[in-house]
Design a protein around this motif. Structure first.
Motif, mmCIF file in Angstrom:
data_model
loop_
_atom_site.group_PDB
_atom_site.id
_atom_site.type_symbol
_atom_site.label_atom_id
_atom_site.label_comp_id
_atom_site.label_asym_id
_atom_site.label_seq_id
_atom_site.Cartn_x
_atom_site.Cartn_y
_atom_site.Cartn_z
ATOM 1 N N ASP A 40 0.926 -1.112 0.064
ATOM 2 C CA ASP A 40 0.030 -0.051 -0.025
ATOM 3 C C ASP A 40 1.138 1.388 -0.054
ATOM 4 O O ASP A 40 0.406 2.427 -0.475
ATOM 5 N N ALA A 41 2.153 1.088 0.567
ATOM 6 C CA ALA A 41 3.100 2.321 0.700
ATOM 7 C C ALA A 41 3.631 2.780 -0.443
ATOM 8 O O ALA A 41 4.533 3.651 -0.838
ATOM 9 N N ALA A 42 3.714 1.745 -1.371
ATOM 10 C CA ALA A 42 4.904 1.932 -2.835
ATOM 11 C C ALA A 42 4.101 2.704 -3.734
ATOM 12 O O ALA A 42 2.893 2.933 -3.854
ATOM 13 N N PRO A 43 4.961 3.919 -4.475
ATOM 14 C CA PRO A 43 4.384 4.801 -5.641
ATOM 15 C C PRO A 43 3.694 4.244 -6.501
ATOM 16 O O PRO A 43 4.270 2.877 -6.884
ATOM 17 N N ARG A 44 2.754 4.659 -6.942
ATOM 18 C CA ARG A 44 2.099 3.947 -8.107
ATOM 19 C C ARG A 44 2.897 4.667 -9.572
ATOM 20 O O ARG A 44 2.807 5.780 -9.486
ATOM 21 N N ARG A 45 2.747 4.100 -10.434
ATOM 22 C CA ARG A 45 3.258 4.475 -11.736
ATOM 23 C C ARG A 45 2.203 5.374 -12.322
ATOM 24 O O ARG A 45 0.731 5.245 -12.351
ATOM 25 N N PRO A 46 2.527 6.699 -12.701
ATOM 26 C CA PRO A 46 1.800 7.918 -13.222
ATOM 27 C C PRO A 46 0.942 7.231 -14.406
ATOM 28 O O PRO A 46 1.395 6.876 -15.205
ATOM 29 N N GLY A 47 -0.255 7.791 -14.193
ATOM 30 C CA GLY A 47 -1.044 7.690 -15.402
ATOM 31 C C GLY A 47 -0.808 8.454 -16.456
ATOM 32 O O GLY A 47 0.038 9.511 -16.731
ATOM 33 N N ASP A 48 -1.537 8.320 -17.841
ATOM 34 C CA ASP A 48 -1.123 9.421 -18.797
ATOM 35 C C ASP A 48 -1.311 10.772 -18.561
ATOM 36 O O ASP A 48 -0.465 11.746 -19.077
ATOM 37 N N SER A 49 -2.446 11.054 -17.969
ATOM 38 C CA SER A 49 -2.788 12.343 -17.458
ATOM 39 C C SER A 49 -1.805 13.212 -16.849
ATOM 40 O O SER A 49 -1.330 14.262 -17.049
ATOM 41 N N ARG A 50 -1.081 12.451 -15.927
ATOM 42 C CA ARG A 50 -0.057 13.059 -15.141
ATOM 43 C C ARG A 50 1.279 13.157 -16.140
ATOM 44 O O ARG A 50 1.866 14.257 -15.900
ATOM 45 N N ILE A 51 1.620 12.419 -16.895
ATOM 46 C CA ILE A 51 2.430 12.404 -17.811
ATOM 47 C C ILE A 51 2.264 13.709 -18.784
ATOM 48 O O ILE A 51 3.106 14.180 -19.066
ATOM 49 N N GLU A 52 1.115 13.627 -19.265
ATOM 50 C CA GLU A 52 0.752 14.863 -20.130
ATOM 51 C C GLU A 52 0.904 16.247 -19.424
ATOM 52 O O GLU A 52 1.468 17.175 -20.018
ATOM 53 N N ALA A 53 0.484 16.210 -18.257
ATOM 54 C CA ALA A 53 0.513 17.377 -17.352
ATOM 55 C C ALA A 53 2.018 17.909 -17.259
ATOM 56 O O ALA A 53 2.391 19.012 -17.371
ATOM 57 N N ALA A 54 2.833 17.029 -16.973
ATOM 58 C CA ALA A 54 4.407 17.338 -16.704
ATOM 59 C C ALA A 54 4.918 17.941 -18.028
ATOM 60 O O ALA A 54 5.614 18.728 -18.078
ATOM 61 N N GLN A 55 4.631 17.045 -19.074
ATOM 62 C CA GLN A 55 5.175 17.526 -20.431
ATOM 63 C C GLN A 55 4.719 18.933 -20.927
ATOM 64 O O GLN A 55 5.425 19.677 -21.178
ATOM 65 N N ALA A 56 3.197 19.187 -20.533
ATOM 66 C CA ALA A 56 2.957 20.400 -20.692
ATOM 67 C C ALA A 56 3.600 21.591 -19.927
ATOM 68 O O ALA A 56 3.782 22.556 -20.589
ATOM 69 N N GLN A 57 3.837 21.312 -18.733
ATOM 70 C CA GLN A 57 4.598 22.246 -17.901
ATOM 71 C C GLN A 57 5.947 22.491 -18.654
ATOM 72 O O GLN A 57 6.254 23.724 -18.477
ATOM 73 N N ALA A 58 6.624 21.370 -18.890
ATOM 74 C CA ALA A 58 7.920 21.641 -19.496
ATOM 75 C C ALA A 58 7.751 22.454 -20.656
ATOM 76 O O ALA A 58 8.657 23.439 -20.997
ATOM 77 N N ASP A 59 6.865 22.119 -21.605
ATOM 78 C CA ASP A 59 6.786 22.952 -22.798
ATOM 79 C C ASP A 59 6.352 24.413 -22.496
ATOM 80 O O ASP A 59 6.757 25.278 -22.948
ATOM 81 N N ALA A 60 5.627 24.565 -21.300
ATOM 82 C CA ALA A 60 5.340 26.067 -21.095
ATOM 83 C C ALA A 60 6.583 26.722 -20.528
ATOM 84 O O ALA A 60 6.930 27.871 -21.010
ATOM 85 N N VAL A 61 7.573 25.962 -19.822
ATOM 86 C CA VAL A 61 8.612 26.726 -19.252
ATOM 87 C C VAL A 61 9.618 26.977 -20.428
ATOM 88 O O VAL A 61 10.429 27.992 -20.726
ATOM 89 N N THR A 62 9.592 25.789 -21.760
ATOM 90 C CA THR A 62 10.516 26.128 -22.615
ATOM 91 C C THR A 62 9.935 27.242 -23.622
ATOM 92 O O THR A 62 10.934 28.196 -23.908
ATOM 93 N N GLY A 63 8.761 27.470 -23.605
ATOM 94 C CA GLY A 63 7.945 28.707 -24.264
ATOM 95 C C GLY A 63 8.477 30.034 -23.581
ATOM 96 O O GLY A 63 8.924 30.885 -24.277
ATOM 97 N N ARG A 64 8.656 29.995 -22.312
ATOM 98 C CA ARG A 64 8.866 31.082 -21.577
ATOM 99 C C ARG A 64 10.518 31.367 -21.759
ATOM 100 O O ARG A 64 10.912 32.616 -21.825
ATOM 101 N N ILE A 65 11.320 30.339 -22.017
ATOM 102 C CA ILE A 65 12.896 30.732 -22.151
ATOM 103 C C ILE A 65 12.908 31.024 -23.494
ATOM 104 O O ILE A 65 13.575 32.240 -23.760
ATOM 105 N N GLY A 66 12.107 30.676 -24.534
ATOM 106 C CA GLY A 66 12.367 30.999 -25.908
ATOM 107 C C GLY A 66 11.720 32.786 -25.892
ATOM 108 O O GLY A 66 12.294 33.632 -26.618
ATOM 109 N N GLU A 67 10.516 32.890 -25.207
ATOM 110 C CA GLU A 67 10.215 34.155 -24.972
ATOM 111 C C GLU A 67 11.255 35.315 -24.648
ATOM 112 O O GLU A 67 11.493 36.491 -25.117
#
Length: 446
Positions: A40-67
């Motif tokens: 019950d204490a072990a971390p669960r593998r993130p689902g697709d929604s969490r992976i997509e959210a992290a990728q979107a956040q990385a893309d947003a930061v990348t866009g900020r750097i580009g700006e």
């Protein structure tokens, strides 16, 4: 008995079955990498929604750097463009001022010629006035009549007549000379007046051009100061964004993303004014003929020491190198050496880029124009593959258009130049750069 034996063997068989079920469950947990205690204490593998959210956040930061990088690039391009406008306007002023000085010298010469013609006319008129006064006092317009009447004998009469005829011819010459001198004096006066009007017009034009150049230079400096302030803030934001990106995607992936942004932002080249490259510490006397490593072609060996071209070029180089550390003065310096800059560099004594090159070659015995575009236009051109120490190298906003030239330096060989770069800087040795390179000339080949 038989029933007892069956009944006795039945109990152990049920226990073994239960153990097998539990064992199978434990084995399944082991396969999953879990034990009942920690399942019950072990971390669960993130689902697709969490992976997509992290990728979107990385893309947003990348866009900020580009700006942020885009804002820095745009601000620098704006500063470079403003400096180019200032440099071209200063060139226009210097060319107009040079024309004015030539016109003023011509006007002074014409005025002197007019004064001389007037003086000669005055002398001739005085001669005529003396003759007229004498004739009036003697009661005749022919003062020689008395001399003929009082001759003692025919021989003396003939002699006096010959002398008087010569004198009469002389007076005729004097009168003719007066008429000629009057024409000359009138013509000289007209030339002097026209030359003075032209000089005055050029002086007015030079003043107006200087004001345009001054306004452009002040604007360029204001934009540069604003960029410096903004850059510090943007660099802090940029560093924070890059750190955040590393946290999200890892250091290597963050570097790859940033590198891709740099390539993308530097791809469009509208060729703003070339910013002088950072200068290393002043180096020893240059050695010509080192192949270029900056992509602009190779350099040819300099002529043997002692030849005319080499000695003239070396004198120009030695002159420029003697002024290392001299302040840049906007519009300052020229044939006679360092000079006071124009506003906004009032009080600064030094050189601008073309003032340094003009002085260097004046000391080498070769007069060249004051402004960089006229220097390029007036002097023999050389290929980038044939650059030699002492050549003048030029940059502009459009490498294919010499009228866009904004900067000039003296090539030292060894892929280096000596230059007066821009306000706030000093005469120094810098690496040769090829962005915005327009061409080169060889003053010693005139």
């Amino acid at each position: 008995m038989d029933s007892g034996i069956r009944s006795g063997t039945a109990r152990p068989s049920g226990a073994r079955t239960a153990l097998r079920v539990v064992g199978t469950a434990l084995a399944g947990l082991v396969v999953l990498g879990l034990t009942p205690a920690v399942a019950d204490a072990a971390p669960r593998r993130p689902g697709d929604s969490r992976i997509e959210a992290a990728q979107a956040q990385a893309d947003a930061v990348t866009g900020r750097i580009g700006e942020l990088r885009g804002r820095l690039t745009a601000a620098q391009a704006s500063v470079d463009a403003a400096r180019a406008v200032s440099a071209i306007a200063l060139d226009e002023y210097q060319a107009t001022q040079e024309s004015f000085e030539a016109a003023r010298a011509h006007a002074d010469s014409a005025a002197a010629a007019s004064a001389q013609a007037a003086a000669e006319l005055g002398v001739a008129r005085d001669d005529v006035a003396v003759f007229a006064r004498r004739s009036y006092m003697e009661g005749s317009t022919y003062a020689g009549a008395t001399a003929l009447v009082t001759a003692g004998d025919p021989g003396q009469l003939v002699e006096r007549a010959a002398l008087l005829e010569a004198a009469g011819s002389h007076r005729s010459d004097v009168l003719g000379r007066v008429a000629e001198l009057k024409v000359v004096a009138d013509r000289a006066d007209a030339v002097a007046q026209v030359a003075l009007v032209q000089a005055d017009a050029l002086q007015t034009e030079a003043a107006a051009t200087l004001e345009i150049a001054r306004t452009a230079e002040i604007s360029a400096r204001a934009q540069a100061a604003s960029l410096a302030a903004e850059e510090e803030q943007l660099q802090e934001e940029l560093g924070a964004a890059q750190q955040q990106l590393q946290t999200l995607v890892g250091a290597r992936a963050a570097e790859e993303r940033t590198a891709a942004l740099v390539v993308a932002s530097s791809a469009p080249a509208a060729a703003p004014a070339p910013a002088p490259a950072p200068a290393p510490a002043p180096a020893p006397a240059p050695v010509a003929g080192t192949p270029s490593s900056s992509g602009g072609g190779s350099t040819s060996p300099a002529p043997p020491a002692g030849t005319g071209d080499a000695s003239v070029a070396q004198r120009a180089i030695d002159t420029a190198m003697a002024y290392l550390g001299t302040p840049y003065a906007w519009g300052g310096g020229g044939t006679r050496g360092p000079g006071p800059g124009q506003d906004p560099d009032l009080g600064i004594v030094g050189f601008d880029c073309s003032g340094l090159t003009q002085h260097a070659y004046a000391r080498a015995g070769i007069p060249i124009p004051r402004n960089s575009r006229d220097q390029y236009a007036a002097l023999p051109k050389v290929s980038s593959d044939d650059l030699r120490a002492g050549d003048l190298v030029f940059w502009g906003t459009d490498p294919s258009n010499p009228r866009s030239i904004t900067h000039v330096a003296i090539y030292l060989g060894g892929d280096r130049v000596v230059q007066a770069p821009q306000s706030g800087d000093v005469v120094k040795v810098s690496p040769m750069w090829w962005r915005g390179y327009v061409g080169a000339v060889r003053p010693s080949a005139r």
